[in-house]
Design a protein around this motif. Structure first.
Motif, mmCIF file in Angstrom:
data_model
loop_
_atom_site.group_PDB
_atom_site.id
_atom_site.type_symbol
_atom_site.label_atom_id
_atom_site.label_comp_id
_atom_site.label_asym_id
_atom_site.label_seq_id
_atom_site.Cartn_x
_atom_site.Cartn_y
_atom_site.Cartn_z
ATOM 1 N N TRP A 145 6.886 -5.543 8.628
ATOM 2 C CA TRP A 145 7.821 -6.144 9.574
ATOM 3 C C TRP A 145 9.247 -5.625 9.416
ATOM 4 N N LEU A 146 9.444 -4.657 8.522
ATOM 5 C CA LEU A 146 10.778 -4.080 8.377
ATOM 6 C C LEU A 146 11.139 -3.282 9.632
ATOM 7 N N PRO A 147 12.377 -3.362 10.089
ATOM 8 C CA PRO A 147 12.772 -2.592 11.284
ATOM 9 C C PRO A 147 12.774 -1.098 10.999
ATOM 10 N N ALA A 148 12.349 -0.328 11.973
ATOM 11 C CA ALA A 148 12.239 1.120 11.788
ATOM 12 C C ALA A 148 13.590 1.819 11.838
ATOM 13 N N ASP A 149 14.598 1.164 12.422
ATOM 14 C CA ASP A 149 15.886 1.837 12.626
ATOM 15 C C ASP A 149 16.864 1.657 11.468
ATOM 16 N N ILE A 150 16.473 0.941 10.423
ATOM 17 C CA ILE A 150 17.352 0.782 9.257
ATOM 18 C C ILE A 150 16.617 1.351 8.031
ATOM 19 N N PRO A 151 17.064 2.483 7.519
ATOM 20 C CA PRO A 151 16.360 3.086 6.378
ATOM 21 C C PRO A 151 16.521 2.265 5.104
ATOM 22 N N VAL A 152 15.511 2.302 4.255
ATOM 23 C CA VAL A 152 15.578 1.633 2.960
ATOM 24 C C VAL A 152 15.317 2.657 1.861
ATOM 25 N N ALA A 153 15.907 2.414 0.699
ATOM 26 C CA ALA A 153 15.779 3.355 -0.410
ATOM 27 C C ALA A 153 14.542 3.095 -1.253
ATOM 28 N N LYS A 154 14.191 1.818 -1.416
ATOM 29 C CA LYS A 154 13.090 1.490 -2.328
ATOM 30 C C LYS A 154 12.523 0.124 -1.989
ATOM 31 N N VAL A 155 11.213 -0.031 -2.201
ATOM 32 C CA VAL A 155 10.548 -1.317 -2.038
ATOM 33 C C VAL A 155 9.700 -1.583 -3.280
ATOM 34 N N GLU A 156 9.884 -2.748 -3.890
ATOM 35 C CA GLU A 156 9.098 -3.134 -5.064
ATOM 36 C C GLU A 156 8.411 -4.468 -4.778
ATOM 37 N N LYS A 157 7.168 -4.576 -5.211
ATOM 38 C CA LYS A 157 6.398 -5.791 -4.951
ATOM 39 C C LYS A 157 5.733 -6.271 -6.236
ATOM 40 N N GLN A 158 5.759 -7.585 -6.423
ATOM 41 C CA GLN A 158 5.097 -8.217 -7.566
ATOM 42 C C GLN A 158 4.393 -9.468 -7.068
ATOM 43 N N THR A 159 3.183 -9.706 -7.542
ATOM 44 C CA THR A 159 2.447 -10.905 -7.137
ATOM 45 C C THR A 159 2.316 -11.867 -8.317
ATOM 46 N N PHE A 160 2.068 -13.135 -7.986
ATOM 47 C CA PHE A 160 2.007 -14.194 -8.989
ATOM 48 C C PHE A 160 0.825 -15.111 -8.695
ATOM 49 N N PHE A 161 0.355 -15.802 -9.738
ATOM 50 C CA PHE A 161 -0.646 -16.859 -9.611
ATOM 51 C C PHE A 161 -1.892 -16.350 -8.879
ATOM 52 N N GLY A 162 -2.420 -15.265 -9.410
ATOM 53 C CA GLY A 162 -3.630 -14.696 -8.827
ATOM 54 C C GLY A 162 -3.432 -14.151 -7.432
ATOM 55 N N GLY A 163 -2.212 -13.732 -7.141
ATOM 56 C CA GLY A 163 -1.914 -13.127 -5.852
ATOM 57 C C GLY A 163 -1.516 -14.094 -4.758
ATOM 58 N N LEU A 164 -1.433 -15.390 -5.036
ATOM 59 C CA LEU A 164 -1.105 -16.366 -3.998
ATOM 60 C C LEU A 164 0.351 -16.273 -3.550
ATOM 61 N N TYR A 165 1.220 -15.777 -4.441
ATOM 62 C CA TYR A 165 2.632 -15.648 -4.123
ATOM 63 C C TYR A 165 3.085 -14.213 -4.370
ATOM 64 N N GLN A 166 4.161 -13.836 -3.727
ATOM 65 C CA GLN A 166 4.687 -12.480 -3.880
ATOM 66 C C GLN A 166 6.204 -12.483 -3.910
ATOM 67 N N LYS A 167 6.726 -11.490 -4.600
ATOM 68 C CA LYS A 167 8.161 -11.158 -4.540
ATOM 69 C C LYS A 167 8.267 -9.720 -4.081
ATOM 70 N N VAL A 168 8.988 -9.509 -3.010
ATOM 71 C CA VAL A 168 9.220 -8.158 -2.497
ATOM 72 C C VAL A 168 10.713 -7.912 -2.504
ATOM 73 N N VAL A 169 11.127 -6.852 -3.158
ATOM 74 C CA VAL A 169 12.538 -6.500 -3.263
ATOM 75 C C VAL A 169 12.766 -5.179 -2.518
ATOM 76 N N VAL A 170 13.586 -5.250 -1.499
ATOM 77 C CA VAL A 170 13.920 -4.084 -0.700
ATOM 78 C C VAL A 170 15.338 -3.655 -1.066
ATOM 79 N N THR A 171 15.467 -2.449 -1.568
ATOM 80 C CA THR A 171 16.801 -1.898 -1.866
ATOM 81 C C THR A 171 17.196 -1.015 -0.712
ATOM 82 N N ARG A 172 18.305 -1.360 -0.112
ATOM 83 C CA ARG A 172 18.734 -0.615 1.083
ATOM 84 C C ARG A 172 19.411 0.692 0.696
#
Length: 249
Positions: free
Chosen positions: A222-249
């Motif tokens: 769902w990230l917009p295509a017209d704004i570039p990002v430098a890095k995306v990191e993802k971590q899941t928790f509790f058997g994958g039920l929750y997530q943290k996604v960090v987008v570095t612009r």
């Protein structure tokens, strides 16, 4: 359940800042999906009395509130000296813990579209000298481009239909400075062997009809295509039920 079925509770005295901002309350309408789907949790005046309990928020997240809160705050550092935006108020002590990390030059903006949520946050904040709370719609933020060092979206996306979600993500990325972080914490599709995978399906489909979108796709979709990002990191928790996604612009 209708609003009339809520227990009759005394009206809470609104904070002075909220009283002063009543005219702006009327200028920013509560979205239709929020009124129709989540009136019982976020819009009705008595919702706060029901849900603003730390133990209940933790129970709703199966005991993971503190872990997820701290995972998000970890991305901001132990001392925050920049400008941080929190998109939407949060039940529980998320904002209070964020405020504790503000350094001498740090500032926190919090926006929400529901007046009762803004009133509630004012009552929770013991020291608001470095905090600005405003009524804004996350899909149309009134901030300048690249004006915030970090933006946090904590358990909001699953409450929005896809069009609103797209706009919220685009707006959050727009106001994040180049090199800054956009931090999402939300639901995620659990692994097959996680028993909560099967417990959560009827809960989410009944109470949170937009939440299953978080299982069917990635936040990066769902990230917009017209704004570039430098890095995306993802971590899941509790058997994958929750997530943290960090987008570095």
């Amino acid at each position: 359940m209708s609003p009339k079925e809520f227990p009759k509770l005394a009206d809470a005295e609104p904070a002075l800042a909220v009283l002063q901002a009543e005219s702006s309350f009327a200028a920013v309408p509560v979205p239709k999906y929020l009124q129709e789907t989540y009136w019982w949790a976020y819009v009705h005046p008595n919702a706060v009395r029901v849900f603003e309990r730390q133990w209940l928020v933790n129970l709703i997240l199966w005991g993971n509130f503190a872990r997820l809160r701290d995972a998000a705050l970890h991305e901001l550092g132990t001392v925050i000296d920049g400008k941080v935006l929190q998109v939407a108020c949060v039940y529980g002590n998320f904002t209070e813990y964020l405020v504790k990390r503000l350094g001498p030059n740090g500032h926190l903006d919090v926006i929400d579209v529901a007046p009762v949520q803004i009133t509630n946050l004012h009552t929770k904040l013991k020291d608001s000298r470095q905090v600005t709370v405003q009524r804004q719609d996350s899909t149309d933020m009134q901030f300048e481009d690249a004006s915030r060092d970090a933006v946090v979206v904590f358990f909001l996306l699953h409450e929005q239909p896809v069009e609103a979600r797209h706009k919220t993500i685009a707006e959050a990325l727009r106001v994040t400075k180049p090199g800054g972080k956009l931090i999402f914490v939300d639901y995620h599709r659990p692994v097959a062997v996680n028993p909560f995978r099967y417990i959560m399906v009827p809960i989410l489909t009944t109470l949170e009809p937009f939440a299953m979108d978080m299982w069917r796709g990635e936040i990066t979709d769902w990230l917009p295509a017209d704004i570039p990002v430098a890095k995306v990191e993802k971590q899941t928790f509790f058997g994958g039920l929750y997530q943290k996604v960090v987008v570095t612009r």
